[in-house]
Enzyme design. Sequence first.
Site, PDB file in Angstrom:
ATOM      1  N   ASP A 168      -5.755   0.119  -1.293  1.00  0.00           N
ATOM      2  CA  ASP A 168      -6.343  -0.118  -2.550  1.00  0.00           C
ATOM      3  C   ASP A 168      -6.412  -1.177  -3.156  1.00  0.00           C
ATOM      4  OD1 ASP A 168      -4.906   2.210  -2.678  1.00  0.00           O
ATOM      5  OD2 ASP A 168      -2.677   2.045  -3.382  1.00  0.00           O
ATOM      6  N   HIS A 206      -6.232   1.651   5.987  1.00  0.00           N
ATOM      7  CA  HIS A 206      -6.811   3.433   6.418  1.00  0.00           C
ATOM      8  C   HIS A 206      -8.070   4.109   6.504  1.00  0.00           C
ATOM      9  CE1 HIS A 206      -2.719   4.956   5.349  1.00  0.00           C
ATOM     10  NE2 HIS A 206      -2.632   3.932   4.841  1.00  0.00           N
ATOM     11  N   SER A 256      -5.367  -9.854   1.721  1.00  0.00           N
ATOM     12  CA  SER A 256      -6.519  -9.999   2.461  1.00  0.00           C
ATOM     13  C   SER A 256      -8.310  -9.320   1.707  1.00  0.00           C
ATOM     14  CB  SER A 256      -6.509 -10.724   3.628  1.00  0.00           C
ATOM     15  OG  SER A 256      -8.292 -11.212   4.061  1.00  0.00           O
TER      16      SER A 256
END
Length: 288
Positions: free
Chosen positions: A90, A147, A250
């Site tokens: 996200d 992911h 980050s």
Amino acid sequence: MKDRLFILLQTLIPQHWLSRSVGKLADCRIVWIKNLFIGWFHKRYRVDMLDAQETDPLAYANFNAFFTRALKADARPIDKDQDTLVSPADGAVSQAGQIEHGRLFQAKGRSYSLTSLLGGDESRATEFTNGSFATIYLSPRDYHRVHMPISGVLRETVYIPGDLWSVNQVTAEQVDQLFARNERLVALFDTEVGPMAMVLVGAMIVAGIEVVWQGQVAPMQKTPLVLGKRYDDSISLSKGDEMGRFKLGSTVILLFGKDAIEWHGSLTAGSPVTLGNAIGRIQQSPEE
């Protein structure tokens, strides 16, 4: 003036000491301390907990557990089209496009070296010459596990020491070679479309970077360190599998080789992305 002061402050403060100190605080399990820290952060950044497995922010053992919280199993469905690449996290797109003349676009006329990003090793960089890249920024309120955008077999993991500048838009626009200067972890994978690199970039107050096959990696040394090469056991991760996480937010940079993939037209600077949603399409297979 405000932006200049923000940059000046980052040059004056001891970046690593501050980040590691915050890391110790984030690991604290003293109830009133961790609740104060979590409560302030939750309110300050308006963190949405509805998709989390544990929706009560104060139920977590410490701040790091809250920050790297797992999501409900159905919270981020992974696009099942075999020809698509999905967002690894996200966040929001910082930049995306082609790697031109061995450089990646950063912001406002600034660019940085592909070779420098990958730790100064020309052999690593050669695989991505004239390839594609996408830089995705994870804000403090985002889900902070990373992911796989496509299935792959791990080839090599490299820790690269560096600074710990903030990686927000202000800093990206004003600090040269930002992503090639900050501490980072490079994970190289072999995929159906050739090599892929996932670069997890550290930042101010990022207390640690973890990968699922090795745990936390932040050796704090002065030269690049190959943490794993030709692993004893093949580490294969499927599209959508967790590969790592940030202890505080980050940036993730994806790299692919020439003509391997094509980014979706919607993948432009500033556009939001959601884990599991398609962001690109496979163009060819090396066997073709």
